[in-house]
Design an enzyme around this catalytic site. Structure first.
Site, PDB file in Angstrom:
ATOM      1  N   HIS A  61       0.810  -1.218   0.000  1.00  0.00           N
ATOM      2  CA  HIS A  61       0.000   0.000   0.000  1.00  0.00           C
ATOM      3  C   HIS A  61       0.844   1.268   0.000  1.00  0.00           C
ATOM      4  CE1 HIS A  61      -2.816  -2.772   2.473  1.00  0.00           C
ATOM      5  NE2 HIS A  61      -3.061  -2.915   1.188  1.00  0.00           N
ATOM      6  N   LYS A  71       6.557   6.425   7.351  1.00  0.00           N
ATOM      7  CA  LYS A  71       6.101   5.542   8.420  1.00  0.00           C
ATOM      8  C   LYS A  71       7.293   5.048   9.237  1.00  0.00           C
ATOM      9  CE  LYS A  71       2.304   3.793   5.579  1.00  0.00           C
ATOM     10  NZ  LYS A  71       1.758   2.623   4.890  1.00  0.00           N
ATOM     11  N   TYR A 131       2.523   1.655  13.844  1.00  0.00           N
ATOM     12  CA  TYR A 131       3.380   2.536  13.051  1.00  0.00           C
ATOM     13  C   TYR A 131       2.910   3.973  13.145  1.00  0.00           C
ATOM     14  CZ  TYR A 131      -0.075   1.430   9.357  1.00  0.00           C
ATOM     15  OH  TYR A 131      -1.224   1.226   8.638  1.00  0.00           O
ATOM     16  N   ASP A 169      -6.721  -6.299  -1.778  1.00  0.00           N
ATOM     17  CA  ASP A 169      -5.303  -6.450  -2.114  1.00  0.00           C
ATOM     18  C   ASP A 169      -5.070  -7.439  -3.259  1.00  0.00           C
ATOM     19  OD1 ASP A 169      -4.678  -4.608  -0.179  1.00  0.00           O
ATOM     20  OD2 ASP A 169      -3.814  -6.042   1.228  1.00  0.00           O
TER      21      ASP A 169
END
Length: 186
Positions: A61, A71, A131, A169
């Site tokens: 992603h 991140k 995260y 996905d």
């Protein structure tokens, strides 16, 4: 030095200093001064946390600019294989895949700059992943790459029949067809 290079520009592994004794351990999972002292000035604005079972595969992603996210990824419980792909046009590592095992035990963290696709697979019975992000989630800017794109040849560490992948996905585009707006900045 708490940061280790990965061979891909700007993609770093953060290894915090862990203090342990008979009581357990203590470490600073994030300290803005530590990052600043290494020339990394990021203002994180959002924390995300996910719990998953063995075989869950999330990714790959990203969010398009201007909503792209840096991140800082770590594992609170269990272990994962964290995977990124450099999507920054003009990067010497464009299209390169990097993977690293992150776990509650090794306490390593991966600092993923804007312009990378990101995903992970769960290697332990369960894993809890947290995260930090430097930009807020923006649904309209979502993008991704098919996790099993043969051109990327990613070994997720999960037998093919055991991977648990969302329907969303499973229909992401191949790397060669992905649309993005990331430019490598030196």
């Amino acid at each position: 030095m708490p940061f280790k290079a990965t061979g891909i520009p700007d993609l770093l592994v953060y290894e915090p200093k862990v203090h342990g004794d008979e009581r357990g351990y203590f470490f600073e999972s994030y300290n803005a001064n530590t990052f600043h002292d290494e020339g990394i000035d990021i203002r994180f604005v959002q924390d995300n946390q996910a719990r998953s079972s063995y075989g869950v595969l999330r990714g790959l992603h990203f969010q398009l600019a201007p909503y792209a996210q840096t991140k800082l990824i770590r594992v609170l419980e269990g272990r994962i294989l964290d995977v990124v792909v450099d999507l920054r046009t003009g990067s010497p590592a464009y299209g390169m895949v990097h993977s690293i095992e992150l776990s509650a035990e090794n306490k390593l963290q991966l600092l993923v700059p804007q312009g990378f696709a990101h995903g992970y697979s769960v290697l332990s019975p369960t894993a809890e992943v947290m995260y930090k992000c430097d930009n807020f989630y923006n649904k309209a800017s979502e993008g991704g790459i098919l996790y099993n794109d043969p051109a990327l040849a990613i070994d997720w560490g999960i037998p093919a029949g055991k991977a648990v992948v969302s329907e969303k996905d499973k229909v992401l585009p191949l790397f060669a067809d992905v649309q993005h707006n990331f430019i490598f900045q030196q």
